[in-house]
Scaffold this motif. Sequence first.
Motif, short mmCIF file in Angstrom:
data_model
loop_
_atom_site.label_atom_id
_atom_site.label_comp_id
_atom_site.label_asym_id
_atom_site.label_seq_id
_atom_site.Cartn_x
_atom_site.Cartn_y
_atom_site.Cartn_z
N PRO A 113 0.82 -1.23 0.00
CA PRO A 113 0.00 0.00 0.00
C PRO A 113 0.85 1.27 0.00
O PRO A 113 2.04 1.26 0.35
N ASP A 116 0.17 6.49 3.25
CA ASP A 116 -0.97 6.90 4.07
C ASP A 116 -1.82 5.70 4.47
O ASP A 116 -2.29 5.61 5.62
N GLU A 117 -2.02 4.78 3.54
CA GLU A 117 -2.80 3.59 3.87
C GLU A 117 -2.06 2.71 4.86
O GLU A 117 -2.68 2.12 5.76
N ARG A 118 -0.74 2.62 4.73
CA ARG A 118 0.03 1.82 5.68
C ARG A 118 -0.10 2.37 7.10
O ARG A 118 -0.18 1.61 8.07
N ASP A 171 -2.71 4.04 8.22
CA ASP A 171 -4.07 3.70 8.66
C ASP A 171 -4.12 2.25 9.14
O ASP A 171 -4.76 1.94 10.16
N HIS A 221 -9.54 -2.54 7.54
CA HIS A 221 -8.47 -3.38 7.00
C HIS A 221 -8.45 -4.79 7.59
O HIS A 221 -7.92 -5.70 6.96
#
Length: 315
Positions: free
Chosen positions: A117, A120-122, A124, A148
């Motif tokens: 990812p 930013d997604e990591r 999250d 997730h």
Amino acid sequence: MKIGLALSCEENAPLALVDQAKRAEAAGFHALWISDHYHPWNDEQGHSPFVWSVIGAIAQATDLPIITAVTCPTVRIHPAVIAQAAATSAVLTGGRFVLGVGSGEALNEHIFGDAWPEADERLDMLEESIEIMRLLWGGGQQTYEGVHYRVSNARVYDLPDTPPPVYISGFGPKATKLAARLGDGYCTTTPDQELIGLYRSEGGKGPVQAGAKVCFGRDEQAARATAHRLWPNVGLPGELAQILPTPTHFEQAGELVTEDMVAETVPCGPDLDRHVEALREYEQAGTDELFVQQIGPEQDLFFDEWAPAVLSKFA
């Protein structure tokens, strides 16, 4: 600033790590950092044992606190499993275990073919994983439905008296703010006064831990060559360390890193004043606990000469 020993799972076999932990305790190091990797950064380093087995062995060999530096609880291993591993480690160490976590590197997390990812997604995912782990450390059967992750009727039975502290690594403003908001402490690898100040200004009250590398040896040129051969990746800029997927890619990128570039950040050779000066930079930046890794095979020299000379310079 307290000085601990950083154990490199990338550079050492399992039994060597246990031996270094015992020698660290005898030499007066404050605590242990231990890396959590599936792969080394390059094939010259040559090792990568399963960190949770090594922690179990170290827990029976020393009384030093142990901190993972750092575990990625998001892709390769589900956070519910990390919660169990960390709880067991805390029990085995009598509460001397700290779970250091971070958003990870593709080098270790890509192995099942999962998409890597964006940053930013990591972050999250990391935030959600911390929520899951703390939920499970609270005891009882737990179910969780997140963006997730899902957890269904899970319970960690062997829990320590106090949940493990969670220290969060951060190498940019977003991760550092996350550490200040959610972490019990903050981990970094550079004497970055700005980021450490950001952690404090955003409300971070836990310890600031940092990692540093040295290559102590009789001959400065030989030590520089050793540091460059084993750790050229310390000279890679930006996000390369997070996105390159294999040791081969790091070896290719490392061809752009010169020996001088490595020696700029890694004190090499016999000059103990130079080593102390390099560590002082972390103290001046606001580091509370610094974990030092000796690069290369000169471990006897490091424990017998470097440790007594340098540790006495710090509180």
